[in-house]
Design an enzyme around this catalytic site. Structure first.
Site, PDB file in Angstrom:
ATOM      1  CB  THR A   1       7.338   6.073   6.048  1.00 29.21           C
ATOM      2  OG1 THR A   1       8.343   5.505   5.197  1.00 29.21           O
ATOM      3  CG2 THR A   1       7.376   5.406   7.412  1.00 29.21           C
TER       4      THR A   1
ATOM      5  CB  SER B   1       2.488   3.282   1.710  1.00 26.71           C
ATOM      6  OG  SER B   1       3.777   3.790   1.469  1.00 26.71           O
TER       7      SER B   1
ATOM      8  CB  THR C   1      -0.851  -0.309   4.422  1.00 24.77           C
ATOM      9  OG1 THR C   1       0.115   0.677   4.775  1.00 24.77           O
ATOM     10  CG2 THR C   1      -2.229   0.294   4.502  1.00 24.77           C
TER      11      THR C   1
END
Length: 382
Positions: A128, A93, A43
């Protein structure tokens, strides 16, 4: 083989030899058709407009494409043939939701777990901020023994010493290695290998961030190759769910328990009713210490239990667990998984049609058996 997920970009990599398309429709990037095949997807690939030392305000620069990443780490093509699959998200994310892991796991199951699949493994390259959640959702729903490896980067690709290329290479090496099989999903990050089931992001800024504090590392990377400290095994109590036909999961809300601000006001139990009124089918509450909840919170949980709404208590500290009581109650304890992971397990359990007893066993079964099963402890607690 690898299955890696990278942020959307069309590959146009004329310097590389392309093998014949796989019967699934995947197109392989390869310099050696005899190497194992790996699917890659993800992503986030980030860049900064500021400078080569910026590692805090990145994301506004021109992001590298998956082809750029492979072009900068061409050594990965000595490990495996790669196919890139894009899974679009909005808002980075942090804007991802459960539809992302459902899409990834459904694709991974079709490509890797089919009886005649010749794909060795998968890699997910992910931002992350929520990597552990997407990866955990896939781990709970990926239905074969092939390696599923999650990785990412804490530094933008424009940084003077980015960690993404090394993490990418190591993730490919892990996915291509037969020694990575039969372990459940893995995170390859900063020269270490941890279990997705137990891992969490512990530092918001530094590359050494994904850890399993109680359970430790499963292995390390040396000269780019995985070395495992233990033989293959799955995490204790790790369940599996079939989501082949699932497009949306039920709503589960996480609430944070805290100390009272005054003699009268502490954790607002009305938030539990509000969440249910807003459509929540289950609640996760982060309880102080070993997942301890206030008496008033326990009373609301008992009320919701009678209405078929499960409430799961999770320990607030970064390690340790809340242990269930000797007798079963209206609050379930999450064992050694965190709130984000417990939310996904509860979503999947409700989606699978589990009743309250099955949900309790889903969270408490292995821990309850370990603590209260032995005769010595039965004599103490019963």
């Amino acid at each position: 083989m690898l299955c890696n997920t990278l942020a959307g970009a069309v590959l146009a990599f004329s310097a590389l030899t392309r093998a014949t398309s796989f019967d699934s429709g995947l197109e392989w990037i390869s310099t050696n058709p005899f190497l194992p095949k790996a699917v890659a997807g993800g992503t986030i690939l980030s860049a900064s407009n500021y400078s080569r030392i910026d590692n805090i305000n990145y994301g506004s620069g021109t992001a590298p494409t998956p082809a750029d990443l492979i072009g900068n780490v061409t050594e990965v093509l000595n490990l495996a043939q790669l196919a890139i699959v894009r899974f679009a998200t909005s808002g980075g994310s942090s804007g991802a939701n459960s539809s992302l892991f459902l899409n990834i796991t459904q694709h991974a199951n079709r490509q890797l777990c089919a009886k005649d699949s010749d794909i060795a493994g998968a890699i997910m390259f992910h931002g992350t901020n929520t990597l552990e959640e997407t990866a955990f959702g896939v781990d709970m729903t990926f239905n074969c023994s092939k390696p599923f490896i999650a990785t990412g980067s804490m530094r933008p690709n424009t940084y003077m010493s980015p960690d993404g290329p090394s993490n990418f290479y190591q993730a490919v090496a892990a996915a291509a290695s037969r020694s990575s099989r039969d372990r459940g999903g893995l995170i390859a990050f900063n020269d270490r290998i941890t279990s997705i089931y137990y891992s969490t992001k512990l530092n918001a800024n530094t590359p050494d961030t994904f850890k399993a504090l109680e359970q430790g590392n499963l292995g390390a990377f040396l000269a780019g190759q995985p070395y495992y400290f233990f033989g293959p095994s799955y995490p204790t109590g790790r369940p599996h769910f079939n989501v082949a036909n699932t497009t949306e999961l039920p709503s589960v809300v996480i609430l944070y328990g805290h100390q009272a601000l005054t003699k009268l006001k502490g954790f607002d139990d009305s938030l539990m009713h509000a969440a249910v009124a807003n459509g929540a089918k289950g609640l996760i509450i982060m309880g102080a210490g070993a997942a301890q909840l206030r008496p008033s919170t326990q009373a609301v949980a008992a009320e919701l239990f009678s209405k078929g709404i499960p409430v799961v208590a999770v320990a607030r500290p970064a390690s340790g667990t809340g242990v269930p009581r000797p007798s079963i109650g209206s609050v379930f304890f999450s064992s050694y998984i965190g709130a984000e992971q417990a939310r996904i397990v509860l979503q999947l359990g409700i989606n699978a049609g589990y009743d309250m007893d099955l949900i309790r066993d889903l969270f408490e079964g292995p821990l309850r058996n370990a603590v209260y099963g032995p005769l010595a402890n039965q004599e103490i607690y019963y």
